[in-house]
Enzyme design. Structure first.
Site, PDB file in Angstrom:
ATOM      1  N   ASP A  37       0.870  -1.179   0.000  1.00  0.00           N
ATOM      2  CA  ASP A  37       0.000   0.000   0.000  1.00  0.00           C
ATOM      3  C   ASP A  37       0.906   1.228   0.000  1.00  0.00           C
ATOM      4  OD1 ASP A  37      -1.793   2.024   0.375  1.00  0.00           O
ATOM      5  OD2 ASP A  37      -2.441   1.390   2.376  1.00  0.00           O
ATOM      6  N   ASN A  64       5.349   4.280 -11.268  1.00  0.00           N
ATOM      7  CA  ASN A  64       4.247   4.184 -12.217  1.00  0.00           C
ATOM      8  C   ASN A  64       2.885   4.070 -11.539  1.00  0.00           C
ATOM      9  OD1 ASN A  64       2.914   3.418 -14.910  1.00  0.00           O
ATOM     10  ND2 ASN A  64       2.520   1.612 -13.642  1.00  0.00           N
ATOM     11  N   TYR A 134      -6.520  13.882  -9.723  1.00  0.00           N
ATOM     12  CA  TYR A 134      -5.541  13.114 -10.501  1.00  0.00           C
ATOM     13  C   TYR A 134      -4.626  14.051 -11.284  1.00  0.00           C
ATOM     14  CZ  TYR A 134      -3.649  10.019 -14.101  1.00  0.00           C
ATOM     15  OH  TYR A 134      -2.805   9.340 -14.947  1.00  0.00           O
ATOM     16  N   GLY A 135      -5.212  15.019 -11.996  1.00  0.00           N
ATOM     17  CA  GLY A 135      -4.401  15.953 -12.768  1.00  0.00           C
ATOM     18  C   GLY A 135      -3.440  16.725 -11.894  1.00  0.00           C
ATOM     19  N   ALA A 136      -3.941  17.199 -10.752  1.00  0.00           N
ATOM     20  CA  ALA A 136      -3.090  17.961  -9.837  1.00  0.00           C
ATOM     21  C   ALA A 136      -1.987  17.088  -9.254  1.00  0.00           C
ATOM     22  CB  ALA A 136      -3.932  18.559  -8.719  1.00  0.00           C
ATOM     23  N   LYS A 138      -0.528  14.552 -10.671  1.00  0.00           N
ATOM     24  CA  LYS A 138       0.500  14.299 -11.679  1.00  0.00           C
ATOM     25  C   LYS A 138       1.358  15.543 -11.918  1.00  0.00           C
ATOM     26  CE  LYS A 138      -0.314   9.980 -12.489  1.00  0.00           C
ATOM     27  NZ  LYS A 138       0.677   8.940 -12.142  1.00  0.00           N
TER      28      LYS A 138
END
Length: 225
Positions: A37, A64, A134-136, A138
């Site tokens: 985890d 990844n 998610y965008g932030a 990355k």
């Protein structure tokens, strides 16, 4: 032969990356969410120790693993909004940061001129209205990679990132519409092996001078200026 640790390596892009390293003769540990985890700092530390025991040494880390949860601001409750952001950053940012710390310390202690490659996203630049956390996350991962590139260079460790657009994997199969394919002038989405090829290059001894870069892998579907 090098020792390679790939997080999120059980399927999709991660599995393609693990296979690409194996094909060139490297020894690979491919971590899945069942193995560790990444939101748990202690689990990260144990996973790295296990990888060192298995491989003998870690020359390459590929961050990844990534959590994707859908939900735009207008449709979410405040509690759900907070929960999605906390879970996403716990894996995508804090997990990758802790993994990078543990592996980099191993490399430094052993004098290994290693490589760390982060798998980010086009969404860090293009915007993700349906999954803003998610965008932030990355974007934060890309920034983390550039900061580590500067701090780890004196130890011979190069750090890079890739920013894929849509890639044909099981996780996003239901999102592969004609409109999505038309985002690229090639009229298709990426293939996992195309992302893997870039990662293998960035992890190679020849790519040291690429340290700090973020490589766009989106088939010209989004062009940064």
């Amino acid at each position: 032969m090098r020792g390679v640790l790939v997080t999120g390596g059980a399927r999709g892009i991660g599995a393609a990356i693990a296979d690409a390293f194996r094909e060139q003769g490297d020894s690979v540990v491919a971590l899945s969410s069942a193995d560790a985890d990444l939101a748990d700092p202690a689990a990260v530390e144990r996973a790295v120790a296990h990888a060192v025991d298995t491989l003998g040494r870690i020359d390459v880390l590929v961050n990844n693993a990534g959590l994707v949860e859908l939900g735009s601001l207008p449709e979410l409750s405040y509690a759900d909004w907070q929960s999605i952001w906390q879970r996403t950053f716990a894996v995508n940012v804090f997990g990758a940061a802790n993994m990078s710390y543990c592996v980099a310390k191993h490399m430094i202690d052993r004098g290994i001129s290693g490589r760390i490659v982060n798998v980010g996203s086009r969404g860090a630049f293009r915007g993700e209205p349906g999954m803003p956390a998610y965008g932030a996350s990355k974007a934060a991962l890309h920034s983390l990679g550039q900061s580590l590139a500067v701090s780890l260079a004196p130890h011979g460790i190069a750090v890079t990132s890739v920013a894929p657009g849509f890639v044909a994997t099981d996780r996003v199969a239901d999102m592969m519409t004609d409109d999505v394919r038309r985002q690229s002038p090639f009229g298709r989405v990426g293939r996992p092996e195309e992302i893997a090829a870039a990662v293998v290059y960035l992890a190679s001894p020849a790519a040291e001078w690429a340290s700090g870069t973020v490589v766009d892998l989106n088939g010209a579907s989004y062009l940064r200026t």
